[in-house]
Design a protein around this motif. Structure first.
Motif, short mmCIF file in Angstrom:
data_model
loop_
_atom_site.label_atom_id
_atom_site.label_comp_id
_atom_site.label_asym_id
_atom_site.label_seq_id
_atom_site.Cartn_x
_atom_site.Cartn_y
_atom_site.Cartn_z
N ARG A 57 0.82 -1.64 0.28
CA ARG A 57 0.68 -0.09 0.23
C ARG A 57 1.07 1.05 -0.08
NH1 ARG A 57 -3.84 0.50 5.05
NH2 ARG A 57 -1.67 0.97 6.13
N ALA A 58 1.77 1.52 0.84
CA ALA A 58 2.81 2.50 0.95
C ALA A 58 3.23 2.61 -0.66
CB ALA A 58 4.05 2.24 2.00
N ALA A 59 3.81 1.72 -1.04
CA ALA A 59 4.41 1.65 -2.17
C ALA A 59 3.53 2.22 -3.48
CB ALA A 59 5.24 0.41 -2.83
N ILE A 60 2.24 1.77 -4.08
CA ILE A 60 1.55 2.20 -4.17
C ILE A 60 1.02 3.62 -4.42
CG2 ILE A 60 -0.82 2.02 -5.16
CD1 ILE A 60 -0.99 -0.78 -4.37
N PHE A 61 0.81 4.37 -3.28
CA PHE A 61 0.50 5.23 -2.96
C PHE A 61 2.14 6.62 -3.33
CE2 PHE A 61 -2.51 4.63 0.88
CZ PHE A 61 -4.17 4.99 -0.09
N ASP A 62 2.98 5.90 -3.45
CA ASP A 62 4.31 6.29 -4.30
C ASP A 62 4.10 6.50 -5.15
OD1 ASP A 62 5.21 7.16 -1.10
OD2 ASP A 62 7.08 5.71 -0.63
N GLY A 63 3.06 6.12 -5.63
CA GLY A 63 3.65 6.09 -7.53
C GLY A 63 3.85 4.64 -8.59
N GLU A 64 3.64 3.34 -6.93
CA GLU A 64 3.72 2.77 -7.97
C GLU A 64 2.62 1.84 -8.34
OE1 GLU A 64 7.09 0.39 -5.90
OE2 GLU A 64 8.82 1.47 -5.62
N ILE A 65 1.98 2.19 -8.93
CA ILE A 65 0.14 1.84 -9.15
C ILE A 65 0.55 0.12 -9.55
CG2 ILE A 65 -0.88 3.82 -9.04
CD1 ILE A 65 -1.03 4.27 -11.79
N TRP A 66 1.07 0.08 -10.78
CA TRP A 66 1.25 -1.18 -11.14
C TRP A 66 0.96 -2.49 -9.94
CZ3 TRP A 66 5.89 1.53 -10.92
CH2 TRP A 66 6.99 0.77 -10.57
N ARG A 67 1.30 -2.00 -8.68
CA ARG A 67 1.67 -3.62 -7.45
C ARG A 67 -0.27 -3.60 -7.15
NH1 ARG A 67 6.23 -3.67 -4.32
NH2 ARG A 67 7.75 -2.15 -4.88
#
Length: 219
Positions: A57-67
């Motif tokens: 979730r943290a990485a997704i909110f940082d822009g790594e939406i592919w996760r």
């Protein structure tokens, strides 16, 4: 069951063009590619591709939406032989479900489970495709309970008994996990509830009537 089938047919008439044919083959192919690429990157550069594709979730909110999607393509973390067997098993189960429900029905079932996993991931911070993949087998066991598999390639065992063992394992995980783990199990299996609620309700009523009959018989 009749209501569910009618409801699915109604949805298919409206959105059938969005059905993904051979969805399980696509997923298995992606898992195989991820497994091989991860193996090569780990040996050559010491880099784990799995880490880049997991739901975070943290990485997704940082822009790594592919996760949000790529965690669905992660294969079982194991050796080559077990991974090949697991992927073949997934393909066998998924293809059987698609043959039974049609491309739209199977796509709907899988996407419902995936959405449940993603929702729980945004709530708890982490999501896995393990319970979603398990839901495929549980659905298969409900539809084809008498199908025999060979445990350790030797011992014949029907799908219903494997599903019972999986169900008990899930119960154990549910009661021993943290609240986030509990939510992950519930949300990833929501597709089973939606697709088989009428059948499970009828089965529960049958068990209740049998219990009442046994109680009256004892009197």
């Amino acid at each position: 069951m009749q209501y569910r089938q009618s409801f699915l047919r109604s949805l298919e008439r409206k959105y059938g063009r969005y059905a993904i044919k051979n969805l399980m083959l696509i997923l298995i192919g992606a898992m195989g590619i991820v497994y091989l690429m991860n193996l090569m990157l780990t040996r050559s550069m010491g880099v784990s591709l799995y880490y880049t594709l997991t739901f975070d979730r943290a990485a997704i909110f940082d822009g790594e939406i592919w996760r949000i999607v790529t965690f669905l393509f992660l294969p079982p973390v194991s050796g080559l032989a077990f991974t090949i067997l697991s992927l073949y098993f997934y393909y066998f189960i998924g293809s059987a479900l698609e043959a039974r429900w049609g491309a739209f029905g199977f796509t709907a079932f899988y996407i419902l489970g995936a959405i449940g996993a993603v929702v729980s991931g945004f709530i708890t911070g982490y999501a896995s495709n393990m319970y979603l993949n398990l839901s495929l087998f549980l659905a298969y066991a409900i539809l084809y309970p008498n199908t025999e598999f060979r445990l350790f390639f030797l011992i014949p065992i029907e799908a219903r008994w494997i599903a019972l063992a999986d169900g008990l394992f899930l119960l154990w995980l549910f009661f021993t996990n943290s609240w986030s783990g509990k939510l992950g199990i519930i949300m990833a299996l929501i597709n089973l509830v939606i697709f088989f609620a009428p059948q499970l309700k009828a089965y529960g009523i049958t068990l209740q009537r049998r219990w009442k009959w046994n109680q009256n018989f004892k009197k």
